[in-house]
Structures are given as C-alpha cells and as structure tokens.
Design a protein around this motif. Structure first.
Motif, PDB file in Angstrom:
ATOM      1  N   ARG A 188      -4.454 -25.949  34.235  1.00 22.07           N
ATOM      2  CA  ARG A 188      -4.681 -26.364  35.567  1.00 22.07           C
ATOM      3  C   ARG A 188      -4.388 -27.848  35.790  1.00 22.07           C
ATOM      4  NH1 ARG A 188      -9.050 -23.565  33.265  1.00 22.07           N
ATOM      5  NH2 ARG A 188     -10.002 -21.880  34.190  1.00 22.07           N
ATOM      6  N   ALA A 189      -4.350 -28.596  34.872  1.00 27.24           N
ATOM      7  CA  ALA A 189      -4.073 -30.278  35.141  1.00 27.24           C
ATOM      8  C   ALA A 189      -2.665 -30.110  35.632  1.00 27.24           C
ATOM      9  CB  ALA A 189      -4.305 -30.906  33.976  1.00 27.24           C
ATOM     10  N   GLY A 195       0.757 -30.693  42.624  1.00 25.35           N
ATOM     11  CA  GLY A 195       0.363 -30.664  44.195  1.00 25.35           C
ATOM     12  C   GLY A 195      -0.147 -29.249  44.605  1.00 25.35           C
ATOM     13  N   LEU A 196      -0.642 -28.338  43.485  1.00 22.78           N
ATOM     14  CA  LEU A 196      -1.116 -27.174  43.992  1.00 22.78           C
ATOM     15  C   LEU A 196      -2.509 -27.404  44.309  1.00 22.78           C
ATOM     16  CD1 LEU A 196       1.566 -25.873  42.762  1.00 22.78           C
ATOM     17  CD2 LEU A 196       0.049 -24.014  42.131  1.00 22.78           C
ATOM     18  N   THR A 197      -3.396 -26.815  45.149  1.00 24.60           N
ATOM     19  CA  THR A 197      -4.434 -27.102  45.589  1.00 24.60           C
ATOM     20  C   THR A 197      -5.486 -26.169  44.463  1.00 24.60           C
ATOM     21  OG1 THR A 197      -4.754 -25.045  46.942  1.00 24.60           O
ATOM     22  CG2 THR A 197      -4.302 -27.100  47.999  1.00 24.60           C
ATOM     23  N   THR A 201      -4.202 -22.977  42.540  1.00 25.48           N
ATOM     24  CA  THR A 201      -3.963 -23.039  41.051  1.00 25.48           C
ATOM     25  C   THR A 201      -4.726 -21.795  40.245  1.00 25.48           C
ATOM     26  OG1 THR A 201      -3.995 -25.342  40.959  1.00 25.48           O
ATOM     27  CG2 THR A 201      -4.535 -24.300  38.839  1.00 25.48           C
ATOM     28  N   THR A 202      -5.769 -21.259  41.147  1.00 17.79           N
ATOM     29  CA  THR A 202      -6.701 -20.252  40.448  1.00 17.79           C
ATOM     30  C   THR A 202      -5.833 -18.874  40.895  1.00 17.79           C
ATOM     31  OG1 THR A 202      -8.767 -21.435  40.908  1.00 17.79           O
ATOM     32  CG2 THR A 202      -8.465 -18.672  40.638  1.00 17.79           C
ATOM     33  N   ARG A 203      -5.280 -19.011  41.829  1.00 24.48           N
ATOM     34  CA  ARG A 203      -4.646 -17.743  42.386  1.00 24.48           C
ATOM     35  C   ARG A 203      -3.154 -17.467  41.541  1.00 24.48           C
ATOM     36  NH1 ARG A 203      -4.177 -18.629  47.164  1.00 24.48           N
ATOM     37  NH2 ARG A 203      -1.938 -19.350  47.552  1.00 24.48           N
ATOM     38  N   MET A 204      -2.232 -18.621  41.484  1.00 20.26           N
ATOM     39  CA  MET A 204      -1.033 -18.437  40.959  1.00 20.26           C
ATOM     40  C   MET A 204      -0.963 -18.888  39.331  1.00 20.26           C
ATOM     41  SD  MET A 204       0.626 -20.506  44.237  1.00 20.26           S
ATOM     42  CE  MET A 204       2.395 -20.267  43.642  1.00 20.26           C
ATOM     43  N   ILE A 205      -1.924 -19.472  38.977  1.00 19.28           N
ATOM     44  CA  ILE A 205      -1.640 -19.877  37.479  1.00 19.28           C
ATOM     45  C   ILE A 205      -2.780 -19.213  36.558  1.00 19.28           C
ATOM     46  CG2 ILE A 205      -1.687 -21.969  36.015  1.00 19.28           C
ATOM     47  CD1 ILE A 205       0.710 -21.907  37.929  1.00 19.28           C
ATOM     48  N   VAL A 206      -4.192 -19.303  36.999  1.00 19.87           N
ATOM     49  CA  VAL A 206      -5.285 -18.979  36.074  1.00 19.87           C
ATOM     50  C   VAL A 206      -5.221 -17.398  35.997  1.00 19.87           C
ATOM     51  CG1 VAL A 206      -7.565 -18.976  35.744  1.00 19.87           C
ATOM     52  CG2 VAL A 206      -6.320 -21.242  36.384  1.00 19.87           C
ATOM     53  N   ILE A 207      -5.277 -16.753  37.199  1.00 21.80           N
ATOM     54  CA  ILE A 207      -5.607 -15.636  37.191  1.00 21.80           C
ATOM     55  C   ILE A 207      -4.477 -14.608  36.577  1.00 21.80           C
ATOM     56  CG2 ILE A 207      -5.763 -13.401  38.658  1.00 21.80           C
ATOM     57  CD1 ILE A 207      -7.419 -14.900  40.452  1.00 21.80           C
TER      58      ILE A 207
END
Length: 292
Positions: A188-189, A195-197, A201-207
């Motif tokens: 996340r960091a 520059g991701l919101t 971040t949740t939609r493209m990285i975490v999920i």
C-alpha cells in the motif's frame, strides 16, 4: 576464443553420471510401485464394499427402493428441469455474494473513523450470520419478508436467492478480509508513493493480491454454495430437490433423491477438480520460491 568440442570439462558436464542414472531408475520404480499399490488397494476396497452390500439381508429391498433403473429414467427429466432453477439461483447468488461480501470486507478493513458505525455493524452481521444455520436463514427470509405484507407475493426462488446471498456473504467476507489483511503494508505504501489514491490502491494492488492468496478458500465456499442452493426447496421452489420430493411422493420410491444427488455431484466435480489443481499449483509455486 572458441572452445574445442573435445574439451574434457564440457564432455564431463554434458554426461550424466551413473549415480544420477541409478537415482532416476529408482524413482521411476518407486513411482510405478506406488501406482500399482494404489490400484490394487482401490480394487480390494471396491470388492469388499460390493461383497458386503450383496451379503446384507436387506440389500435387495434397498436396491429397489433407492437404485431402481425404472424410476431413475422416469424421474430424471423432471429432476433435471428443476436443476436449471438451482443453476439460475446459483448464478445470481454468486454475483450478489461477490458484491456484498467485498463491501463487507472493505468496510471491516477500513481505518476511517467515519466508517466506525458501519464497521461495528459489519462485524455484528458477519458474527450473527455465521452462527445461524443456513436453513434457519431461509425460513427467516422466506417466511418473514412475505409476512410483512409490504411487497405482496414474492417468488420463493427470489427469497431463496436473497437468503443464500445473505448467508454466504458473511463467510466470503471473512475470507476476503483475511486476504486483504495478509497483503503487506509496504504494498500500500509503495502504491501511495507512486501517486495512487486509496481507492486505486485497493482496487489495483490490494484486491488482486488478496484474491490470489484466498482463491482456494473462495472456491470451497462456492462449492458449498452449489449444494446449499438445493435448500430453497423448503420455501416451495420447484428445484431439483423439490422435483425429487414430488416424484417420491407419487411413487413411494426414493430413487429420485439419488438422481438429484448425482446431478449436484456432476455440477460440483469440475469445480472441485479446478480447486484441487489450483491449490496444488499454488503450493508448488510457494515451495519453488515463485511469486504468488
């Protein structure tokens, strides 16, 4: 500078040692022995089961009551027609569970103080719904909502779909929450530093990372949901189970239940095999040090 083809070091590296060849031969022999042993033990077990059934004094009556070819053929079209309702309910419930469970998991993993009431409500919801048996949820939704008299008459299959979504969303939400929490905070960091919101971040990285980690558990929940959609028959929906009940009531033969069971098994087997394959693949990648 070219290296001559007869260089001793190259020849030594290209040749397989006798020790390695003996090891390969031993592994092949052990694998063959394992396959033969498994085959023999399976045949022996099957013979014991068949002989045990045939020696049972009540087997002829059980065979006629539960495994009658005549009633199997007679009830198959009706039960198969009812199975399509289960498939439609499963398809709608799958979409509903995916959306509702994701929202619950995102709310529960959020640190926003404004969402505290929703987090508390989501925690209470998942705790209660996981503690209530599925058939009780069906009764509460199936008979409680029409009892309010607000919406008029509602099709039992719709009420059953709502109950399945409400029940399984609690289980899937907890699986997803575990996956979200398992994603390292540095991910996340790093995304935020680029520059991701928070939403991106949740939609493209975490999920995506969480789904890869919890995919086997989600597949197990889906397989369980495949079976539990048959419980909508308690509300009066004419699905595969209800169609089998109707046939049994008219013939006093329980073979239609076996027909329904076989159809549900055939519907579940491809996903069970897919789950086993993906779990083995995931484990292999983890053991080899690959990126999961």
């Amino acid at each position: 500078m070219s290296i001559p083809d007869n260089d001793p070091s190259i020849l030594a590296d290209s040749q397989v040692s006798e020790v390695e060849l003996s090891r390969r031969t031993y592994r092949k022999q052990q694998q063959l022995k394992s396959v033969v042993t498994s085959l023999v033990s399976t045949i022996v077990l099957a013979v014991i089961v068949v002989v045990g059934l045939k020696m049972s004094p009540g087997w002829p009556r059980v065979k006629e009551t539960f495994f009658s070819p005549e009633y199997f053929v007679k009830s198959f079209p009706e039960v198969l027609d009812g199975l399509w309702l289960n498939v439609k309910v499963l398809a709608v419930a799958l979409v509903g569970v995916a959306i509702f469970a994701t929202l619950l998991a995102l709310v529960r993993t959020s640190n926003n103080p404004v969402l505290f009431p929703l987090r508390a409500l989501a925690a209470l919801y998942t705790t209660v719904m996981r503690g209530v048996p599925m058939i009780v949820v069906l009764y509460l939704i199936g008979f409680g909502i029409p009892g309010l008299g607000i919406f008029g008459r509602i099709d039992p299959s719709i009420l059953g779909t709502i109950a399945v979504i409400m029940g399984y969303s609690a289980y899937v939400a907890e699986v997803l929450r575990a996956g979200f929490n398992d994603v390292h905070p540095s991910q996340r960091a790093s995304a935020r530093s680029l520059g991701l919101t928070a939403g991106q971040t949740t939609r493209m990285i975490v999920i995506p990372q969480a789904l890869r980690k919890v995919a086997p558990a989600l597949m197990n929940d889906f397989i369980s949901m495949q079976k539990d959609v048959g419980l909508i028959s308690v509300l009066g929906a004419v699905d595969a189970v209800r169609a089998a009940q109707i046939e049994v009531a008219s013939t006093y033969n329980f073979t239609p239940y076996v027909v329904a069971s076989l159809l549900f098994i055939l519907m579940s087997v491809p996903f069970i095999m897919l789950n086993d394959w993906y779990t083995a693949r995931l484990r292999k990648r983890e053991l080899s040090g690959g990126t999961v």
